[in-house]
Scaffold this active site. Structure first.
Site, PDB file in Angstrom:
ATOM      1  N   GLY A  27       2.961  -3.974   8.380  1.00 17.49           N
ATOM      2  CA  GLY A  27       3.199  -5.422   8.032  1.00 17.49           C
ATOM      3  C   GLY A  27       1.845  -5.981   8.370  1.00 17.49           C
ATOM      4  O   GLY A  27       1.324  -7.088   7.720  1.00 17.49           O
TER       5      GLY A  27
ATOM      6  N   HIS B 142       9.163 -24.325   9.160  1.00 15.71           N
ATOM      7  CA  HIS B 142       8.013 -25.077   9.877  1.00 15.71           C
ATOM      8  C   HIS B 142       6.511 -25.077   9.756  1.00 15.71           C
ATOM      9  O   HIS B 142       5.748 -25.848   9.837  1.00 15.71           O
ATOM     10  CB  HIS B 142       8.014 -24.376  11.499  1.00 15.71           C
ATOM     11  CG  HIS B 142       9.285 -24.863  12.237  1.00 15.71           C
ATOM     12  ND1 HIS B 142       9.457 -25.158  13.574  1.00 15.71           N
ATOM     13  CD2 HIS B 142      10.742 -25.316  11.744  1.00 15.71           C
ATOM     14  CE1 HIS B 142      10.715 -25.412  13.995  1.00 15.71           C
ATOM     15  NE2 HIS B 142      11.360 -25.384  13.020  1.00 15.71           N
TER      16      HIS B 142
ATOM     17  N   GLY C 200      -1.847  -5.142   8.599  1.00 16.67           N
ATOM     18  CA  GLY C 200      -2.864  -5.246   8.012  1.00 16.67           C
ATOM     19  C   GLY C 200      -2.691  -6.033   6.496  1.00 16.67           C
ATOM     20  O   GLY C 200      -3.511  -6.886   6.302  1.00 16.67           O
TER      21      GLY C 200
ATOM     22  N   CYS D 287       3.194  -2.866   3.935  1.00 15.15           N
ATOM     23  CA  CYS D 287       2.117  -1.838   4.350  1.00 15.15           C
ATOM     24  C   CYS D 287       3.130  -1.037   5.449  1.00 15.15           C
ATOM     25  O   CYS D 287       4.164  -1.351   5.584  1.00 15.15           O
ATOM     26  CB  CYS D 287       0.661  -2.372   4.879  1.00 15.15           C
ATOM     27  SG  CYS D 287       0.733  -3.336   6.218  1.00 15.15           S
ATOM     28  N   GLY D 288       2.318  -0.220   6.197  1.00 13.56           N
ATOM     29  CA  GLY D 288       3.036   0.375   7.298  1.00 13.56           C
ATOM     30  C   GLY D 288       3.797  -0.178   8.257  1.00 13.56           C
ATOM     31  O   GLY D 288       4.946  -0.382   8.575  1.00 13.56           O
TER      32      GLY D 288
ATOM     33  N   ARG E 139       0.959 -31.053  10.668  1.00 11.10           N
ATOM     34  CA  ARG E 139       0.367 -29.766  11.323  1.00 11.10           C
ATOM     35  C   ARG E 139      -0.069 -28.794  10.467  1.00 11.10           C
ATOM     36  O   ARG E 139      -0.878 -28.326  10.738  1.00 11.10           O
ATOM     37  CB  ARG E 139       1.676 -29.100  12.071  1.00 11.10           C
ATOM     38  CG  ARG E 139       1.147 -28.196  13.198  1.00 11.10           C
ATOM     39  CD  ARG E 139       2.336 -27.713  14.159  1.00 11.10           C
ATOM     40  NE  ARG E 139       3.422 -27.082  13.450  1.00 11.10           N
ATOM     41  CZ  ARG E 139       4.376 -26.562  13.955  1.00 11.10           C
ATOM     42  NH1 ARG E 139       4.713 -26.866  15.286  1.00 11.10           N
ATOM     43  NH2 ARG E 139       5.169 -25.754  13.316  1.00 11.10           N
TER      44      ARG E 139
ATOM     45  N   ASP F 253       0.909  -1.067  -0.061  1.00  8.27           N
ATOM     46  CA  ASP F 253       0.071  -0.038  -0.083  1.00  8.27           C
ATOM     47  C   ASP F 253       1.028   1.168  -0.137  1.00  8.27           C
ATOM     48  O   ASP F 253       1.982   0.927  -0.182  1.00  8.27           O
ATOM     49  CB  ASP F 253      -0.915   0.029   1.357  1.00  8.27           C
ATOM     50  CG  ASP F 253      -0.383   0.402   2.518  1.00  8.27           C
ATOM     51  OD1 ASP F 253       0.843   0.481   2.628  1.00  8.27           O
ATOM     52  OD2 ASP F 253      -1.062   0.152   3.416  1.00  8.27           O
ATOM     53  N   HIS F 254       0.238   2.389   0.197  1.00  5.53           N
ATOM     54  CA  HIS F 254       0.927   3.438   0.091  1.00  5.53           C
ATOM     55  C   HIS F 254       2.094   3.792   1.057  1.00  5.53           C
ATOM     56  O   HIS F 254       3.159   4.054   0.895  1.00  5.53           O
ATOM     57  CB  HIS F 254       0.278   4.854   0.261  1.00  5.53           C
ATOM     58  CG  HIS F 254      -0.757   4.746   1.623  1.00  5.53           C
ATOM     59  ND1 HIS F 254      -2.034   3.945   1.685  1.00  5.53           N
ATOM     60  CD2 HIS F 254      -0.641   5.375   2.596  1.00  5.53           C
ATOM     61  CE1 HIS F 254      -2.330   4.072   2.740  1.00  5.53           C
ATOM     62  NE2 HIS F 254      -1.688   4.986   3.362  1.00  5.53           N
TER      63      HIS F 254
END
Ligand SMILES: O=C[C@H](O)[C@H](O)[C@H](O)COP(=O)(O)O
Length: 159
Positions: A68, A98, A70, A65-66, A137, A8-9
Site C-alpha cells: 500500500g 478529519h 508505494g 500494491c504489495g 487545516r 499493481d501486480h
C-alpha cells in the site's frame, strides 16, 4: 459512490477479490487495471486513478500494491490527492472525517479480503467533517502543496 480503482501486480489478487463486494454495496467502479497479474509499476496506475479523481469522474480512489505504501507515495505526488494507507477500520473513517482522504491505499501482501471489506465500508461511508478546524487545516495542506510547487518551478527555472 464512484471509486476509481487500480493496482499493481502485487495487489492484483486482492483487487480481484474485492470488486464483487464493492459493487454489492453500491459502489460503481472505474477499473484502471491492472487487468492481469503481469508486473506493472504502481506509479503508472496511480496516475490513472488519481486523474479520475481530479477530473471528478470518480468521487474517490482506491489503490493497491504489495504494502500500500508505494501506491500511497505515488498518489500523494499528485496535486489535490490525499492518499492514506489504512489497514484498520478507525483510520479508514477518521482519515476521511478529519483529513478528507480521497484515495484509500491497501497492501495486498498485508491484509486479507475480509478485513479489506470492513475497511472499504468504513472509508466509503465516512464524510469529511463540517468542523471549521478541519477545513482550515486542509487549507494548510493545500498551501504546502502550492508553496513547494512554486519552489520547484523556481529551482527548475521554468518560465
Ligand atoms: O511499495 C511498493 C509496492 O508494495 C510494490 O507492490 C512492491 O514493491 C512489489 O513487489 P514485488 O514485485 O516483489 O511483488
Amino acid at each position: 459512490m464512484i471509486i476509481a480503482l487500480g493496482t499493481d501486480h502485487s495487489g492484483f489478487a486482492l483487487k480481484s477479490e474485492l470488486t464483487e463486494y464493492m459493487e454489492s454495496i453500491g459502489i460503481r467502479i472505474i477499473d484502471h487495471g491492472a487487468y492481469t497479474p503481469e508486473r506493472i509499476d504502481f506509479p503508472d496506475i496511480a496516475r490513472l486513478v488519481c486523474e479520475s479523481v481530479r477530473k471528478g469522474e470518480a468521487d474517490r480512489g482506491m489503490m493497491l500494491c504489495g504494502s500500500g505504501l508505494g501506491a500511497c507515495i505515488a498518489a500523494n505526488k499528485i496535486p489535490g490527492i490525499r492518499a492514506a494507507v489504512c489497514h484498520d477500520v478507525y483510520s479508514a473513517h477518521q482519515g476521511v472525517e478529519h483529513d478528507d482522504v480521497n484515495v484509500l491505499c491497501l497492501g495486498g501482501k498485508i491484509i486479507g479480503p475480509w478485513h479489506a471489506k470492513d475497511i472499504i465500508s468504513a472509508f466509503v461511508n465516512a464524510k469529511f467533517s463540517t468542523d471549521t478546524y478541519f477545513r482550515q487545516r486542509l487549507q494548510k495542506l493545500d498551501q504546502l502543496e502550492l508553496d513547494y510547487a512554486r519552489e520547484w518551478v523556481r529551482r527548475n527555472d521554468v518560465p
